[in-house]
Design a protein around this motif. Structure first.
Motif, PDB file in Angstrom:
ATOM      1  N   LEU A  58      32.964  56.088  39.899  1.00 29.11           N
ATOM      2  CA  LEU A  58      33.796  55.386  40.862  1.00 29.11           C
ATOM      3  C   LEU A  58      35.276  55.492  40.512  1.00 29.11           C
ATOM      4  CD1 LEU A  58      31.683  52.126  41.317  1.00 29.11           C
ATOM      5  CD2 LEU A  58      31.693  54.179  42.751  1.00 29.11           C
ATOM      6  N   GLY A  59      36.114  55.414  41.540  1.00 25.65           N
ATOM      7  CA  GLY A  59      37.556  55.413  41.347  1.00 25.65           C
ATOM      8  C   GLY A  59      38.051  54.050  40.898  1.00 25.65           C
ATOM      9  N   PRO A  60      39.344  53.940  40.606  1.00 20.44           N
ATOM     10  CA  PRO A  60      39.901  52.707  40.042  1.00 20.44           C
ATOM     11  C   PRO A  60      39.814  51.493  40.949  1.00 20.44           C
ATOM     12  CG  PRO A  60      41.637  54.295  40.568  1.00 20.44           C
ATOM     13  CD  PRO A  60      40.352  55.013  40.691  1.00 20.44           C
ATOM     14  N   ASP A  61      39.794  51.694  42.256  1.00 24.62           N
ATOM     15  CA  ASP A  61      39.638  50.554  43.164  1.00 24.62           C
ATOM     16  C   ASP A  61      38.169  50.176  43.335  1.00 24.62           C
ATOM     17  OD1 ASP A  61      42.339  50.314  43.525  1.00 24.62           O
ATOM     18  OD2 ASP A  61      42.383  51.323  45.473  1.00 24.62           O
ATOM     19  N   ALA A  62      37.325  51.162  43.560  1.00 28.59           N
ATOM     20  CA  ALA A  62      35.913  50.873  43.808  1.00 28.59           C
ATOM     21  C   ALA A  62      35.263  50.159  42.629  1.00 28.59           C
ATOM     22  CB  ALA A  62      35.164  52.170  44.110  1.00 28.59           C
ATOM     23  N   ILE A  63      35.649  50.508  41.415  1.00 28.36           N
ATOM     24  CA  ILE A  63      35.018  49.897  40.246  1.00 28.36           C
ATOM     25  C   ILE A  63      35.387  48.422  40.109  1.00 28.36           C
ATOM     26  CG2 ILE A  63      36.854  50.434  38.579  1.00 28.36           C
ATOM     27  CD1 ILE A  63      33.054  50.669  38.006  1.00 28.36           C
ATOM     28  N   ARG A  64      36.450  47.992  40.789  1.00 24.85           N
ATOM     29  CA  ARG A  64      36.902  46.595  40.676  1.00 24.85           C
ATOM     30  C   ARG A  64      36.210  45.654  41.661  1.00 24.85           C
ATOM     31  NH1 ARG A  64      43.154  45.556  40.413  1.00 24.85           N
ATOM     32  NH2 ARG A  64      42.237  43.575  39.717  1.00 24.85           N
ATOM     33  N   ARG A  67      37.440  39.092  29.223  1.00 27.18           N
ATOM     34  CA  ARG A  67      38.406  40.153  29.485  1.00 27.18           C
ATOM     35  C   ARG A  67      37.691  41.438  29.900  1.00 27.18           C
ATOM     36  NH1 ARG A  67      41.713  37.051  30.914  1.00 27.18           N
ATOM     37  NH2 ARG A  67      42.984  35.858  29.471  1.00 27.18           N
ATOM     38  N   PHE A  68      36.441  41.607  29.472  1.00 23.27           N
ATOM     39  CA  PHE A  68      35.645  42.759  29.902  1.00 23.27           C
ATOM     40  C   PHE A  68      35.251  42.567  31.364  1.00 23.27           C
ATOM     41  CE2 PHE A  68      32.882  39.596  28.001  1.00 23.27           C
ATOM     42  CZ  PHE A  68      31.919  39.390  28.976  1.00 23.27           C
ATOM     43  N   PRO A  69      35.134  43.647  32.126  1.00 19.02           N
ATOM     44  CA  PRO A  69      34.786  43.514  33.544  1.00 19.02           C
ATOM     45  C   PRO A  69      33.293  43.299  33.745  1.00 19.02           C
ATOM     46  CG  PRO A  69      35.164  45.807  33.011  1.00 19.02           C
ATOM     47  CD  PRO A  69      35.492  45.034  31.768  1.00 19.02           C
ATOM     48  N   ARG A  70      32.964  42.645  34.830  1.00 17.81           N
ATOM     49  CA  ARG A  70      31.560  42.388  35.166  1.00 17.81           C
ATOM     50  C   ARG A  70      30.792  43.685  35.389  1.00 17.81           C
ATOM     51  NH1 ARG A  70      29.445  39.244  40.603  1.00 17.81           N
ATOM     52  NH2 ARG A  70      27.262  39.072  40.005  1.00 17.81           N
ATOM     53  N   ALA A  71      31.453  44.703  35.918  1.00 18.37           N
ATOM     54  CA  ALA A  71      30.771  45.982  36.150  1.00 18.37           C
ATOM     55  C   ALA A  71      30.310  46.612  34.837  1.00 18.37           C
ATOM     56  CB  ALA A  71      31.690  46.945  36.903  1.00 18.37           C
ATOM     57  N   THR A 112      22.019  42.867  33.389  1.00 19.71           N
ATOM     58  CA  THR A 112      23.014  42.585  32.352  1.00 19.71           C
ATOM     59  C   THR A 112      24.002  43.737  32.230  1.00 19.71           C
ATOM     60  OG1 THR A 112      21.177  41.500  31.197  1.00 19.71           O
ATOM     61  CG2 THR A 112      23.247  41.693  30.010  1.00 19.71           C
ATOM     62  N   ILE A 113      23.512  44.952  32.278  1.00 17.97           N
ATOM     63  CA  ILE A 113      24.370  46.133  32.458  1.00 17.97           C
ATOM     64  C   ILE A 113      24.139  46.596  33.892  1.00 17.97           C
ATOM     65  CG2 ILE A 113      24.833  48.509  31.747  1.00 17.97           C
ATOM     66  CD1 ILE A 113      23.971  47.754  28.945  1.00 17.97           C
ATOM     67  N   PRO A 114      25.064  46.288  34.802  1.00 17.99           N
ATOM     68  CA  PRO A 114      24.817  46.532  36.223  1.00 17.99           C
ATOM     69  C   PRO A 114      24.710  48.017  36.560  1.00 17.99           C
ATOM     70  CG  PRO A 114      26.604  44.950  35.903  1.00 17.99           C
ATOM     71  CD  PRO A 114      26.327  45.570  34.570  1.00 17.99           C
ATOM     72  N   ARG A 115      23.917  48.276  37.596  1.00 20.17           N
ATOM     73  CA  ARG A 115      23.782  49.634  38.110  1.00 20.17           C
ATOM     74  C   ARG A 115      24.748  49.878  39.261  1.00 20.17           C
ATOM     75  NH1 ARG A 115      20.738  51.170  42.308  1.00 20.17           N
ATOM     76  NH2 ARG A 115      19.440  49.293  42.202  1.00 20.17           N
ATOM     77  N   ILE A 116      25.119  48.828  39.990  1.00 17.66           N
ATOM     78  CA  ILE A 116      25.975  48.957  41.163  1.00 17.66           C
ATOM     79  C   ILE A 116      27.127  47.967  41.089  1.00 17.66           C
ATOM     80  CG2 ILE A 116      24.060  49.715  42.639  1.00 17.66           C
ATOM     81  CD1 ILE A 116      24.066  46.851  43.842  1.00 17.66           C
TER      82      ILE A 116
END
Length: 302
Positions: free
Chosen positions: A51-57, A82-86, A123-127
């Motif tokens: 994913l690009g920088p926007d989609a991953i957010r 501080r780590f992202p949910r994705a 816990t480690i998301p796929r999407i």
């Protein structure tokens, strides 16, 4: 014993995986948690994602940590991811994992049959939130250690320590687990959308009176509030809410349209008003809790 905070290697340099912001003195029996608003993306994760920088957010609880950044000044600590949910979702069981995501067999104790895993949000998301796959290929099993064992467990150790310290100090503790939801949240009866959802795991994670206090105050501030629908609280609310032990957990979901541009990932003019209203919520809730607490002490002394 203080939890050692792990580090993320980001493009901007090393960053703590989470942060505990403490008051000078804790004067409120509250602990705040913002587990999904992290914006520090590890370099190796960005190399793994398709994913690009926007989609991953799109999975971020945008700026929720900033909406509640006033609580240390009121006398309560806040734990902020501080780590992202994705990258890692600490609002899940420790090993809710999709076996199809990994290049090798999962540990026998992994929970691969949960509804959340089936939906791609383990816990480690796929999407991400828009149901776009995060990865092109399978992850090495070493990612389980890198993310879950190195970050997930220290995060929960820190949260548990804050709650237990608060319970010992005041005789009880109230955890407020803070989240945001997309503006496309399910419609309420009558075609309205909720501004806030207050979750208590259908009455099991917190004293009913505390949930009523929060709900009524938000309603008095002019917000459309629902309880437990469509969000009753995740693993954090379920895991830590133990009213019989004097630990109460309440999840608050905030409609992002109230304060942010969901496409541009920027706060808008509503941010300041909402933050002011949340300050009012916390101060009023604290006053009502203290009045009830002091009333109980007075009654016990008679």
């Amino acid at each position: 014993m203080q939890t050692a905070i792990p580090t993320l290697e980001t493009a901007a340099g090393p960053c703590p995986a989470f942060e505990i912001v403490e008051p000078g003195e804790q004067t409120l029996p509250f602990v705040f948690c913002s587990p999904h608003s992290g914006r520090a993306y590890p370099k190796d994760f960005l190399e793994q994602t398709r994913l690009g920088p926007d989609a991953i957010r799109r999975s971020e609880d945008l700026f929720v940590d900033q909406l509640f950044d006033f609580v240390p000044a009121l006398g309560a600590p806040i734990l902020q991811a501080r780590f992202p949910r994705a990258y890692l979702d600490v609002n899940r069981e420790p090993y809710e994992l999709d076996p199809g995501m990994f290049a090798g067999p999962l540990p026998d104790f992994a929970n691969s049959a949960s509804v959340r895993v089936a939906g791609g949000l383990g816990t480690i998301p796929r999407i991400v939130a828009e149901r776009e796959d995060i990865y092109n290929g399978k992850l090495p099993l070493t990612e389980i250690e890198r993310r879950i064992e190195a970050i997930y467990f220290p995060f929960h150790e820190a949260l548990e320590a804050l709650i237990e310290r608060t319970r010992r100090r005041f005789g009880f503790a109230i955890l407020l687990d803070c989240h945001s939801m997309p503006s496309s949240v399910r419609l309420m009866p009558g075609g309205r959308r909720a501004d806030m959802v207050v979750g208590d795991r259908f009455g099991t994670s917190a004293l009913h009176a505390y949930v009523v206090m929060v709900t009524q105050r938000l309603s008095a501030l002019g917000y459309e509030v629902t309880r437990n629908k469509p969000y009753a609280g995740g693993f954090i609310t379920e895991r830590y809410g133990r009213p019989r032990r004097g630990v109460h957990a309440i999840q608050i979901e905030i409609n992002r349209a109230l304060y942010a541009d969901e496409v541009g990932f920027l706060p808008h003019d509503g941010f300041t008003l909402l933050r002011r209203d949340l300050w009012s919520l916390v101060t009023c809730f604290a006053g009502e809790v203290e009045a009830g607490w002091q009333g109980d002490l007075a009654a016990a002394a008679e």
